[in-house]
Motif scaffolding. Structure first.
Motif, mmCIF file in Angstrom:
data_model
loop_
_atom_site.group_PDB
_atom_site.id
_atom_site.type_symbol
_atom_site.label_atom_id
_atom_site.label_comp_id
_atom_site.label_asym_id
_atom_site.label_seq_id
_atom_site.Cartn_x
_atom_site.Cartn_y
_atom_site.Cartn_z
ATOM 1 N N ASP A 77 0.854 -1.188 0.000
ATOM 2 C CA ASP A 77 0.000 0.000 0.000
ATOM 3 C C ASP A 77 0.889 1.237 0.000
ATOM 4 N N THR A 78 0.675 2.121 -0.960
ATOM 5 C CA THR A 78 1.545 3.287 -1.087
ATOM 6 C C THR A 78 0.869 4.385 -1.885
ATOM 7 N N ASP A 79 1.473 5.554 -1.865
ATOM 8 C CA ASP A 79 1.060 6.653 -2.726
ATOM 9 C C ASP A 79 2.010 6.682 -3.913
ATOM 10 N N TYR A 81 3.099 9.013 -7.587
ATOM 11 C CA TYR A 81 3.235 10.409 -7.945
ATOM 12 C C TYR A 81 3.631 10.541 -9.410
ATOM 13 N N THR A 88 -1.065 12.890 -7.413
ATOM 14 C CA THR A 88 -0.784 11.751 -6.542
ATOM 15 C C THR A 88 -2.024 10.882 -6.458
ATOM 16 N N GLU A 89 -1.802 9.625 -6.153
ATOM 17 C CA GLU A 89 -2.902 8.668 -6.041
ATOM 18 C C GLU A 89 -2.471 7.577 -5.065
ATOM 19 N N HIS A 90 -3.420 7.001 -4.346
ATOM 20 C CA HIS A 90 -3.120 5.910 -3.427
ATOM 21 C C HIS A 90 -3.444 4.588 -4.118
ATOM 22 N N VAL A 91 -2.517 3.626 -4.041
ATOM 23 C CA VAL A 91 -2.768 2.283 -4.569
ATOM 24 C C VAL A 91 -2.498 1.268 -3.468
ATOM 25 N N LYS A 92 -3.229 0.167 -3.534
ATOM 26 C CA LYS A 92 -3.060 -0.902 -2.548
ATOM 27 C C LYS A 92 -2.125 -1.965 -3.104
#
Length: 109
Positions: A77-79, A81, A88-92
């Motif tokens: 799980d991270t952001d 860029y 930016t977006e968060h992905v699991k």
């Protein structure tokens, strides 16, 4: 990223998840065994005291391969860029890292 040279072998050793992701993307582009052999050709000049990086052209890619962006999965799980548009977006973990502005977004460590 560490690089080890042993005769005619270059070994790339990622030192963090972002580098591992980029190495995976390079491996996918270079590792396609169908068609012509791919080569890394140096671009420009590299002077250690003047350049932060060395650039190489991947020779032997078809037009479709050049435009293709490999699907790489987030290691955790991270952001991510986009350095071009600052999105930016968060992905699991296990989700594909998105493409933005024509290239893979980078993992923020």
């Amino acid at each position: 990223m560490k690089i080890r040279l042993d005769k005619d072998i270059a070994e790339f050793i990622p030192e963090n998840a972002a580098e591992a992701t980029e190495l995976e993307a390079l491996w996918i582009k270079m590792g396609n065994c169908v068609g012509e052999t791919k080569r890394l050709e140096p671009m420009g000049v590299y002077v250690r005291t003047e350049n932060k990086s060395a650039k190489f052209h991947i020779e032997g890619l078809s037009e479709a391969e050049t435009k293709a962006v490999p699907q790489v999965l987030a290691p955790y799980d991270t952001d991510v860029y986009c350095y071009i548009c600052n999105r930016t977006e968060h992905v699991k973990a296990g989700e594909p890292i998105p493409v933005c502005c024509g290239r893979l977004m980078e993992i923020l460590d």
